[in-house]
Write a protein that holds these residues in place. Structure first.
Motif, PDB file in Angstrom:
ATOM      1  N   VAL A   1       0.843  -1.198   0.000  1.00  0.00           N
ATOM      2  CA  VAL A   1       0.000   0.000   0.000  1.00  0.00           C
ATOM      3  C   VAL A   1       0.874   1.241   0.000  1.00  0.00           C
ATOM      4  CG1 VAL A   1      -1.600   1.380   1.411  1.00  0.00           C
ATOM      5  CG2 VAL A   1      -2.015  -1.071   1.095  1.00  0.00           C
ATOM      6  N   ASP A   2       1.847   1.294   0.892  1.00  0.00           N
ATOM      7  CA  ASP A   2       2.729   2.456   0.999  1.00  0.00           C
ATOM      8  C   ASP A   2       3.504   2.703  -0.290  1.00  0.00           C
ATOM      9  OD1 ASP A   2       1.845   2.667   3.620  1.00  0.00           O
ATOM     10  OD2 ASP A   2       3.676   1.793   4.482  1.00  0.00           O
ATOM     11  N   LEU A   3       3.832   1.636  -0.991  1.00  0.00           N
ATOM     12  CA  LEU A   3       4.645   1.743  -2.198  1.00  0.00           C
ATOM     13  C   LEU A   3       3.844   2.171  -3.426  1.00  0.00           C
ATOM     14  CD1 LEU A   3       7.488   1.259  -3.396  1.00  0.00           C
ATOM     15  CD2 LEU A   3       6.752  -1.081  -3.872  1.00  0.00           C
ATOM     16  N   VAL A   4       2.648   1.597  -3.649  1.00  0.00           N
ATOM     17  CA  VAL A   4       1.989   1.812  -4.940  1.00  0.00           C
ATOM     18  C   VAL A   4       0.547   2.303  -4.900  1.00  0.00           C
ATOM     19  CG1 VAL A   4       3.471   0.119  -6.092  1.00  0.00           C
ATOM     20  CG2 VAL A   4       1.256  -0.601  -5.171  1.00  0.00           C
ATOM     21  N   ALA A   5      -0.156   2.236  -3.786  1.00  0.00           N
ATOM     22  CA  ALA A   5      -1.586   2.586  -3.755  1.00  0.00           C
ATOM     23  C   ALA A   5      -1.820   3.987  -4.307  1.00  0.00           C
ATOM     24  CB  ALA A   5      -2.134   2.479  -2.342  1.00  0.00           C
ATOM     25  N   GLY A   6      -2.699   4.077  -5.310  1.00  0.00           N
ATOM     26  CA  GLY A   6      -3.046   5.357  -5.911  1.00  0.00           C
ATOM     27  C   GLY A   6      -2.043   5.900  -6.898  1.00  0.00           C
ATOM     28  N   HIS A   7      -0.938   5.209  -7.071  1.00  0.00           N
ATOM     29  CA  HIS A   7       0.121   5.685  -7.960  1.00  0.00           C
ATOM     30  C   HIS A   7      -0.070   5.181  -9.391  1.00  0.00           C
ATOM     31  CE1 HIS A   7       2.835   7.497  -4.976  1.00  0.00           C
ATOM     32  NE2 HIS A   7       2.370   6.546  -4.169  1.00  0.00           N
ATOM     33  N   GLU A   8       0.511   5.916 -10.310  1.00  0.00           N
ATOM     34  CA  GLU A   8       0.565   5.502 -11.707  1.00  0.00           C
ATOM     35  C   GLU A   8       1.725   4.526 -11.868  1.00  0.00           C
ATOM     36  OE1 GLU A   8       1.706   8.331 -15.039  1.00  0.00           O
ATOM     37  OE2 GLU A   8      -0.488   8.393 -15.093  1.00  0.00           O
ATOM     38  N   VAL A   9       1.471   3.432 -12.576  1.00  0.00           N
ATOM     39  CA  VAL A   9       2.499   2.418 -12.802  1.00  0.00           C
ATOM     40  C   VAL A   9       2.554   2.068 -14.283  1.00  0.00           C
ATOM     41  CG1 VAL A   9       2.384   1.422 -10.479  1.00  0.00           C
ATOM     42  CG2 VAL A   9       0.906   0.527 -12.285  1.00  0.00           C
ATOM     43  N   ARG A  10       3.661   1.509 -14.685  1.00  0.00           N
ATOM     44  CA  ARG A  10       3.849   1.070 -16.070  1.00  0.00           C
ATOM     45  C   ARG A  10       3.936  -0.448 -16.078  1.00  0.00           C
ATOM     46  NH1 ARG A  10       9.279   1.621 -19.276  1.00  0.00           N
ATOM     47  NH2 ARG A  10       9.867   2.312 -17.206  1.00  0.00           N
ATOM     48  N   LEU A  11       3.146  -1.074 -16.928  1.00  0.00           N
ATOM     49  CA  LEU A  11       3.175  -2.523 -17.084  1.00  0.00           C
ATOM     50  C   LEU A  11       3.878  -2.862 -18.379  1.00  0.00           C
ATOM     51  CD1 LEU A  11      -0.516  -3.363 -16.181  1.00  0.00           C
ATOM     52  CD2 LEU A  11       1.472  -3.456 -14.695  1.00  0.00           C
ATOM     53  N   VAL A  12       4.716  -3.873 -18.312  1.00  0.00           N
ATOM     54  CA  VAL A  12       5.432  -4.338 -19.508  1.00  0.00           C
ATOM     55  C   VAL A  12       5.008  -5.773 -19.751  1.00  0.00           C
ATOM     56  CG1 VAL A  12       7.678  -4.758 -20.538  1.00  0.00           C
ATOM     57  CG2 VAL A  12       7.364  -2.822 -18.981  1.00  0.00           C
ATOM     58  N   ASP A  13       4.469  -6.033 -20.916  1.00  0.00           N
ATOM     59  CA  ASP A  13       3.989  -7.352 -21.283  1.00  0.00           C
ATOM     60  C   ASP A  13       5.099  -8.065 -22.032  1.00  0.00           C
ATOM     61  OD1 ASP A  13       2.584  -9.576 -22.051  1.00  0.00           O
ATOM     62  OD2 ASP A  13       1.225  -8.516 -23.397  1.00  0.00           O
ATOM     63  N   ARG A  14       5.536  -9.175 -21.472  1.00  0.00           N
ATOM     64  CA  ARG A  14       6.572  -9.967 -22.153  1.00  0.00           C
ATOM     65  C   ARG A  14       6.398 -11.425 -21.752  1.00  0.00           C
ATOM     66  NH1 ARG A  14      11.833  -7.502 -19.128  1.00  0.00           N
ATOM     67  NH2 ARG A  14      11.007  -7.626 -17.058  1.00  0.00           N
ATOM     68  N   PRO A  15       6.846 -12.320 -22.586  1.00  0.00           N
ATOM     69  CA  PRO A  15       6.684 -13.748 -22.296  1.00  0.00           C
ATOM     70  C   PRO A  15       7.384 -14.131 -21.011  1.00  0.00           C
ATOM     71  CG  PRO A  15       7.419 -13.421 -24.547  1.00  0.00           C
ATOM     72  CD  PRO A  15       7.498 -12.087 -23.857  1.00  0.00           C
ATOM     73  N   TYR A  16       6.770 -15.023 -20.267  1.00  0.00           N
ATOM     74  CA  TYR A  16       7.357 -15.538 -19.046  1.00  0.00           C
ATOM     75  C   TYR A  16       8.474 -16.491 -19.403  1.00  0.00           C
ATOM     76  CZ  TYR A  16       7.760 -17.868 -14.554  1.00  0.00           C
ATOM     77  OH  TYR A  16       8.230 -18.390 -13.376  1.00  0.00           O
ATOM     78  N   SER A  17       9.638 -16.303 -18.794  1.00  0.00           N
ATOM     79  CA  SER A  17      10.790 -17.142 -19.124  1.00  0.00           C
ATOM     80  C   SER A  17      11.099 -18.149 -18.023  1.00  0.00           C
ATOM     81  CB  SER A  17      12.010 -16.268 -19.424  1.00  0.00           C
ATOM     82  OG  SER A  17      12.320 -15.493 -18.280  1.00  0.00           O
ATOM     83  N   GLY A  18      10.178 -18.249 -17.046  1.00  0.00           N
ATOM     84  CA  GLY A  18      10.199 -19.197 -15.956  1.00  0.00           C
ATOM     85  C   GLY A  18      11.479 -19.665 -15.507  1.00  0.00           C
TER      86      GLY A  18
END
Length: 86
Positions: free
Chosen positions: A69-86
């Motif tokens: 919550v302290d780190l990200v709640a209400g904040h703008e974030v960027r998502l990067v879609d890439r294949p999972y390399s497990g």
């Protein structure tokens, strides 16, 4: 969708984004490693890759959730879609 999304904090305003990136706002923190993000009016649940925090019935669940919550709640974030390399 079966996409694997990696959460990256948007640390600065960028003028252009790659085609596999999306910007959204964190609308809800579920626990220490899961959040809901609103991207253009659609809310998606995102779980962090490479992070595993305590579940609801485990010790330190509240602390892990509050840290998220302290780190990200209400904040703008960027998502990067890439294949999972497990």
């Amino acid at each position: 969708s079966a996409k694997t999304l990696t959460l990256l904090l948007l640390l600065s305003t960028l003028s252009c984004y790659g085609q596999n990136e999306q910007i959204g706002v964190v609308t809800r923190v579920i626990d220490g490693d899961t959040i809901d993000i609103d991207i253009d009016g659609k809310v998606d649940r995102v779980r962090y890759i490479g992070m595993n925090t305590p579940e609801r019935d485990e010790p330190c669940f509240d602390e892990a959730t509050q840290a998220n919550v302290d780190l990200v709640a209400g904040h703008e974030v960027r998502l990067v879609d890439r294949p999972y390399s497990g």
